[in-house]
Write an enzyme that holds these catalytic residues in place. Structure first.
Site, PDB file in Angstrom:
ATOM      1  N   ARG A   1     -10.300  -9.131  -7.365  1.00  0.00           N
ATOM      2  CA  ARG A   1     -10.008  -8.571  -8.763  1.00  0.00           C
ATOM      3  C   ARG A   1      -9.912  -9.720  -9.874  1.00  0.00           C
ATOM      4  O   ARG A   1      -9.629 -10.729  -9.527  1.00  0.00           O
ATOM      5  CB  ARG A   1      -8.754  -8.017  -8.885  1.00  0.00           C
TER       6      ARG A   1
ATOM      7  N   TYR B   1     -17.071  -6.030  -6.760  1.00  0.00           N
ATOM      8  CA  TYR B   1     -16.092  -5.902  -5.617  1.00  0.00           C
ATOM      9  C   TYR B   1     -14.927  -5.081  -5.736  1.00  0.00           C
ATOM     10  O   TYR B   1     -14.425  -5.095  -6.891  1.00  0.00           O
ATOM     11  CB  TYR B   1     -15.527  -7.766  -5.678  1.00  0.00           C
TER      12      TYR B   1
ATOM     13  N   LYS C   1      -7.860   1.349  -8.213  1.00  0.00           N
ATOM     14  CA  LYS C   1      -6.975   0.573  -8.903  1.00  0.00           C
ATOM     15  C   LYS C   1      -7.242   1.319 -10.367  1.00  0.00           C
ATOM     16  O   LYS C   1      -6.147   1.356 -11.154  1.00  0.00           O
ATOM     17  CB  LYS C   1      -7.022  -0.934  -8.926  1.00  0.00           C
TER      18      LYS C   1
ATOM     19  N   HIS D   1       1.991   1.492  -6.611  1.00  0.00           N
ATOM     20  CA  HIS D   1       1.211   0.662  -5.713  1.00  0.00           C
ATOM     21  C   HIS D   1       1.930   0.505  -4.177  1.00  0.00           C
ATOM     22  O   HIS D   1       2.807  -0.539  -4.096  1.00  0.00           O
ATOM     23  CB  HIS D   1       1.019  -0.956  -6.307  1.00  0.00           C
TER      24      HIS D   1
ATOM     25  N   SER E   1      -0.185  -7.319  -3.854  1.00  0.00           N
ATOM     26  CA  SER E   1      -1.548  -7.370  -3.239  1.00  0.00           C
ATOM     27  C   SER E   1      -1.513  -8.329  -2.149  1.00  0.00           C
ATOM     28  O   SER E   1      -0.972  -9.588  -2.304  1.00  0.00           O
ATOM     29  CB  SER E   1      -2.686  -7.587  -4.181  1.00  0.00           C
TER      30      SER E   1
ATOM     31  N   CYS F   1       0.461  -8.680   0.614  1.00  0.00           N
ATOM     32  CA  CYS F   1       1.867  -8.834   0.746  1.00  0.00           C
ATOM     33  C   CYS F   1       2.513  -7.898   1.937  1.00  0.00           C
ATOM     34  O   CYS F   1       3.538  -7.609   2.415  1.00  0.00           O
ATOM     35  CB  CYS F   1       2.699  -8.762  -0.348  1.00  0.00           C
TER      36      CYS F   1
ATOM     37  N   ASN G   1      -0.198  -3.345   6.926  1.00  0.00           N
ATOM     38  CA  ASN G   1       0.690  -3.863   8.089  1.00  0.00           C
ATOM     39  C   ASN G   1       1.916  -3.110   8.289  1.00  0.00           C
ATOM     40  O   ASN G   1       1.892  -2.542   9.209  1.00  0.00           O
ATOM     41  CB  ASN G   1       1.106  -5.323   7.947  1.00  0.00           C
TER      42      ASN G   1
ATOM     43  N   ASP H   1      -1.876   1.999   0.365  1.00  0.00           N
ATOM     44  CA  ASP H   1      -1.921   1.110  -0.767  1.00  0.00           C
ATOM     45  C   ASP H   1      -1.509   1.983  -2.276  1.00  0.00           C
ATOM     46  O   ASP H   1      -1.028   1.258  -2.915  1.00  0.00           O
ATOM     47  CB  ASP H   1      -3.498   0.667  -1.115  1.00  0.00           C
TER      48      ASP H   1
ATOM     49  N   ASN I   1      -9.917 -13.136   0.959  1.00  0.00           N
ATOM     50  CA  ASN I   1      -9.782 -11.922   0.374  1.00  0.00           C
ATOM     51  C   ASN I   1     -10.795 -10.857   1.100  1.00  0.00           C
ATOM     52  O   ASN I   1     -11.264 -10.010   0.453  1.00  0.00           O
ATOM     53  CB  ASN I   1      -9.765 -11.921  -1.085  1.00  0.00           C
ATOM     54  N   SER I   2     -11.563 -11.500   2.175  1.00  0.00           N
ATOM     55  CA  SER I   2     -12.309 -10.303   2.870  1.00  0.00           C
ATOM     56  C   SER I   2     -11.715  -9.229   3.250  1.00  0.00           C
ATOM     57  O   SER I   2     -10.454  -9.153   3.692  1.00  0.00           O
ATOM     58  CB  SER I   2     -12.842 -11.301   3.995  1.00  0.00           C
ATOM     59  N   ARG I   3     -12.632  -8.093   3.244  1.00  0.00           N
ATOM     60  CA  ARG I   3     -11.954  -6.943   3.460  1.00  0.00           C
ATOM     61  C   ARG I   3     -12.372  -6.004   4.316  1.00  0.00           C
ATOM     62  O   ARG I   3     -13.893  -6.105   4.599  1.00  0.00           O
ATOM     63  CB  ARG I   3     -11.583  -6.114   2.175  1.00  0.00           C
TER      64      ARG I   3
ATOM     65  N   PHE J   1       6.047  -8.281  11.230  1.00  0.00           N
ATOM     66  CA  PHE J   1       5.108  -7.309  11.748  1.00  0.00           C
ATOM     67  C   PHE J   1       5.896  -6.313  12.285  1.00  0.00           C
ATOM     68  O   PHE J   1       6.755  -5.556  11.762  1.00  0.00           O
ATOM     69  CB  PHE J   1       4.139  -7.803  12.658  1.00  0.00           C
TER      70      PHE J   1
HETATM   71  P1  GTP Z   1      -3.427  -5.042  -0.813  1.00  0.00           P
HETATM   72  O1  GTP Z   1      -4.596  -4.252   0.055  1.00  0.00           O
HETATM   73  O2  GTP Z   1      -4.114  -6.428  -1.285  1.00  0.00           O
HETATM   74  O3  GTP Z   1      -2.845  -4.238  -1.594  1.00  0.00           O
HETATM   75  O4  GTP Z   1      -2.548  -5.761   0.426  1.00  0.00           O
HETATM   76  P2  GTP Z   1      -1.647  -5.207   1.470  1.00  0.00           P
HETATM   77  O5  GTP Z   1      -0.033  -5.219   0.847  1.00  0.00           O
HETATM   78  O6  GTP Z   1      -1.905  -3.908   2.190  1.00  0.00           O
HETATM   79  O7  GTP Z   1      -1.383  -6.244   2.433  1.00  0.00           O
HETATM   80  P3  GTP Z   1      -1.691  -6.458   3.985  1.00  0.00           P
HETATM   81  O8  GTP Z   1      -0.681  -5.635   4.842  1.00  0.00           O
HETATM   82  O9  GTP Z   1      -3.113  -6.489   4.215  1.00  0.00           O
HETATM   83  O10 GTP Z   1      -1.165  -7.854   4.378  1.00  0.00           O
HETATM   84  C1  GTP Z   1      -1.584  -9.332   3.961  1.00  0.00           C
HETATM   85  C2  GTP Z   1      -1.549 -10.282   4.532  1.00  0.00           C
HETATM   86  O11 GTP Z   1      -0.016 -10.526   4.913  1.00  0.00           O
HETATM   87  C3  GTP Z   1      -1.843 -10.532   5.948  1.00  0.00           C
HETATM   88  O12 GTP Z   1      -2.577 -11.999   6.219  1.00  0.00           O
HETATM   89  C4  GTP Z   1      -1.122 -10.234   7.013  1.00  0.00           C
HETATM   90  O13 GTP Z   1      -1.169 -10.853   8.031  1.00  0.00           O
HETATM   91  C5  GTP Z   1       0.446 -10.778   6.134  1.00  0.00           C
HETATM   92  N1  GTP Z   1       1.464 -10.115   6.574  1.00  0.00           N
HETATM   93  C6  GTP Z   1       1.629  -8.743   6.659  1.00  0.00           C
HETATM   94  N2  GTP Z   1       2.970  -8.277   7.179  1.00  0.00           N
HETATM   95  C7  GTP Z   1       3.548  -9.467   7.563  1.00  0.00           C
HETATM   96  C8  GTP Z   1       4.851  -9.786   7.962  1.00  0.00           C
HETATM   97  O14 GTP Z   1       5.671  -9.023   8.280  1.00  0.00           O
HETATM   98  N3  GTP Z   1       4.935 -11.235   8.147  1.00  0.00           N
HETATM   99  C9  GTP Z   1       4.121 -12.315   7.734  1.00  0.00           C
HETATM  100  N4  GTP Z   1       4.457 -13.652   8.329  1.00  0.00           N
HETATM  101  N5  GTP Z   1       2.994 -12.034   7.509  1.00  0.00           N
HETATM  102  C10 GTP Z   1       2.911 -10.642   7.136  1.00  0.00           C
HETATM  103  C1  SPV Z   2      -5.102  -5.282  -4.324  1.00  0.00           C
HETATM  104  O1  SPV Z   2      -5.678  -6.291  -4.891  1.00  0.00           O
HETATM  105  O2  SPV Z   2      -4.005  -4.816  -4.382  1.00  0.00           O
HETATM  106  C2  SPV Z   2      -6.025  -4.449  -3.424  1.00  0.00           C
HETATM  107  C3  SPV Z   2      -7.535  -4.707  -3.173  1.00  0.00           C
HETATM  108  O3  SPV Z   2      -5.626  -3.365  -2.807  1.00  0.00           O
HETATM  109  S1  SPV Z   2      -8.370  -4.137  -4.489  1.00  0.00           S
HETATM  110  O4  SPV Z   2      -8.840  -2.891  -4.232  1.00  0.00           O
HETATM  111  O5  SPV Z   2      -9.612  -5.107  -4.422  1.00  0.00           O
HETATM  112  O6  SPV Z   2      -7.720  -4.250  -5.920  1.00  0.00           O
HETATM  113 MN    MN Z   3      -3.433  -2.887  -3.360  1.00  0.00          MN
END
Ligand code: GTP
Ligand code: SPV
Ligand code: MN
Length: 611
Positions: free
Chosen positions: A80, A223, A232, A252, A274, A276, A280, A299, A389-391, A516
């Site tokens: 983004r 993207y 978004k 969000h 994002s 964070c 997971n 999300d 930021n690969s998805r 995790f």
């Molecule tokens: P967006 O799609 O961008 O909104 O992201 P999201 O909040 O869904 O993030 P996602 O769950 O994809 O996690 C992003 C990164 O954080 C990955 O590299 C995960 O491995 C890492 N991560 C997630 N949960 C944990 C955790 O509990 N501990 C740690 N150390 N890393 C974590």
């Molecule tokens: C974020 O950045 O919070 C995402 C990925 O969920 S995107 O849809 O590219 O904004």
């Molecule tokens: Mn998001």
């Protein structure tokens, strides 16, 4: 313009106002042809085949990943672009100091310029879609026009797209128009043609929102959140404005269902910035016995008070657009297994046998890969094989954890809201807000270390209130006031608010908390608090668990590490509270008095902690 042969093969269901708008956009953007998407499998498969032929897609080995494709973006178009994202409200004050504001009249002129002829040589796709289950009371309709077939096939996964949505649009007449162009016309104004690229885009980018007229115009990027306009742009930026006007919340947040050993069911939402940890957590596999988590969304959550006065949430999306790196059988097996088939991968690495790979996927690194830029890669290469930021894009119901009621149009009742971010210091593993106002203060003051999900400096600490900094379609301080209002409506039926931090670091830079699946432990404590089963200790950030009340059985964690997870440094908290006053001050009159009162209480708790 008249030399262009534009066939308006509009389906019979299309209402006149929609057809008129499509014609107007076509007159401006000058596509070769217009295709109305029906959402069928035939349509999808034809687009997949065309994109393989054009080089946009690489078909993955069907024995390893049937129905899966890999796309590589231009290196300049990987996330983004917050600096090019605009809220075009009549008054700058309605966008507020945390958004880029542009005058709607001026932006319309600019957009007219960049969109003029921007689709020439291309097909213009018309995508009718629903955010939320088709026909649901909380759901909303939209139409995205795009010149990107990549966007069409991603929208097909991420939303309910095609003829059924079009029928609802005709029935209700209520839909949000969204126009997208990659900004790479194949024919210029004097008729000169150029070849297409595997990932066309423009250096000039505009991601624009008109909150008063509820329109979206996005130019120059293909993207994710820049281009899949249901996500978004609509479900957060425009929807947050609708939500303010109509008394609900567009957030969000992930949504999950959690069942305890006694069979009691709870629902939880969590706002993390994002990359964070939302995806997971949404697919968490609890490490403590007897608990089970099911996924409702990863999300975005749309929430509103239900007939019984509780807060109900739906997931407006139909798929996951998730971060690939570090998704593994150890960290998130549910996600990894969901990607077995019918998944679109963007900017990950390609293995020699036609499969995908990314950093953290396996213990062993393949000896040779094609990296996300299309170049040969070996473990000695200086750059990552997959872009950070690969998805992946995958249907939500491909996750084995999907909750049976994830498409319930009435939503699920929320018991707990979590706020979090990446904080190496200061913020404890978990603490409970003293009340709703304090919870809003906690949400409003969240800071997090920046990730690769947007342009900017990775690791830099910035405020990301409610994880909505890039996504709030109006003045952030008015948004806080709206949250305070919703709290008043909910009264004692409001969810309990907690703050969590999975990312606190030890002095050697390693994470103190294993994260995790182990995140089920602090969540268990939160649910026991909801049930009134356990006491808590008043602390600076909120109420924290007594060590003996946190289930740490079977964890290899020293008493010292546990202490560090809940340690409060008075000076650091004082410094942060001082900066918070300045932070609120930038919002002037808009900053709610309740939040200043909460800041006073925080100062008092810090003083008490010193004594
Ligand atoms: P967006 O799609 O961008 O909104 O992201 P999201 O909040 O869904 O993030 P996602 O769950 O994809 O996690 C992003 C990164 O954080 C990955 O590299 C995960 O491995 C890492 N991560 C997630 N949960 C944990 C955790 O509990 N501990 C740690 N150390 N890393 C974590
Ligand atoms: C974020 O950045 O919070 C995402 C990925 O969920 S995107 O849809 O590219 O904004
Ligand atoms: Mn998001």
């Amino acid at each position: 313009m008249t030399t262009h042969l534009i066939t308006f093969n509009a389906p019979a269901e299309a209402p006149a106002d929609l057809v008129a708008w499509v014609e107007k956009v076509a007159e401006l953007t000058l596509p070769d042809q217009v295709h109305w998407c029906d959402g069928s499998l035939e349509e999808r498969d034809r687009l997949y085949a065309e994109m393989v032929a054009s080089g946009t897609f690489t078909k993955l080995n069907p024995e390893k990943r049937p129905g899966c494709y890999l796309a590589r973006s231009a290196p300049s178009d990987v996330a983004r672009v917050e600096s090019r994202t605009f809220i075009c409200s009549e008054h700058p004050d309605d966008a507020g100091p945390t958004n880029n504001w542009a005058s709607p009249a001026e932006m319309r002129e600019t957009l007219k310029g960049v969109f003029a002829g921007s689709m020439s040589g291309r097909t213009m796709f018309v995508i009718p879609f629903s955010m939320g289950p088709l026909g649901g009371d909380i759901s909303r309709l939209g139409v995205e026009i795009t010149d990107s077939p990549y966007v069409v096939v991603n929208m097909r996964i991420m939303t309910r797209m095609g003829t059924p949505a079009l029928k609802l649009i005709a029935e209700t007449g209520d839909w949000v128009p969204a126009v997208h162009s990659v900004g790479y016309p194949l024919v210029d104004a004097d008729g000169t043609t150029r070849d297409d690229l595997a990932w066309p885009c423009s250096d000039d980018k505009y991601i624009t929102h008109f909150p008063e007229t509820r329109e979206i115009w996005s130019y120059g990027s293909g993207y994710g959140g820049n281009a899949l306009l249901g996500k978004k742009c609509y479900a957060l930026r425009i929807a947050s404005v609708l939500a303010r006007d109509e008394g609900w919340l567009a957030e969000h947040m992930l949504v999950l269902k959690i069942t305890g050993p006694d069979g009691r069911v709870y629902h939880l939402t969590a706002a993390f910035p994002s990359a964070c940890g939302k995806t997971n957590l949404a697919m968490l596999r609890p490490t403590i016995p007897g608990w089970r988590v099911e996924t409702v969304g990863d999300d975005i959550a749309w929430m509103r008070p239900g007939p019984d006065g509780r807060l109900y949430a739906i997931n407006p999306e139909a798929g996951f657009f998730g971060v690939a790196p570090f998704t593994s059988l150890k960290t998130n097996p549910t996600a990894l297994l969901a990607l077995d088939h019918d998944t679109i991968f963007t900017n990950v690495a390609l293995t020699d046998d036609g499969d995908v790979w990314w950093e953290g996927m396996t213990d062993e690194t393949p000896a040779h890969l094609i990296d996300w830029t299309g170049k040969d890669w070996t473990p000695g290469s200086p750059t990552p094989a997959a872009h950070p930021n690969s998805r992946f894009t995958v249907r939500a119901d491909q996750a084995s954890s999907i909750a049976d009621d994830w498409e319930n149009p009435a939503g699920v009742p929320i018991d707990v809201i979590l706020f979090g971010g990446r904080r190496a210091t200061n913020i404890p593993l978990i603490s409970e807000s003293y009340d709703w106002e304090h919870g809003v203060f906690v949400g409003a003051t969240v800071a997090s270390e920046q990730t690769a999900a947007a342009e900017g400096t990775v690791g830099a600490l910035r405020r990301d209130p409610f994880a909505m900094l890039p996504f709030c379609g109006y003045n952030m301080a008015d948004y806080w006031a709206h949250w305070l209002e919703v709290g008043k409506t909910l009264g004692d039926k409001a969810p309990r608010i907690f703050q969590v931090n999975w990312f606190r670091k030890d002095t050697d830079g390693s994470y103190l908390w294993p994260g995790f699946g182990e995140n089920s432990r602090p969540i268990e404590w939160a649910l026991r608090r909801v049930n009134g089963e356990v006491a808590a200790i008043d602390a600076i950030s909120g109420r924290i668990p007594a060590v003996e009340d946190l289930n740490l059985e079977g964890l290899d964690l020293s008493a010292d590490q546990v202490a560090k997870l809940f340690a409060f440094d008075n000076d650091a908290w004082s410094a942060e509270a001082d900066v918070t006053a300045e932070y609120f001050a930038q919002f002037g009159e808009h900053a709610p008095a309740e939040l200043y009162a909460e800041l006073d209480k925080l100062h008092a708790r810090i003083e008490a902690h010193k004594g």
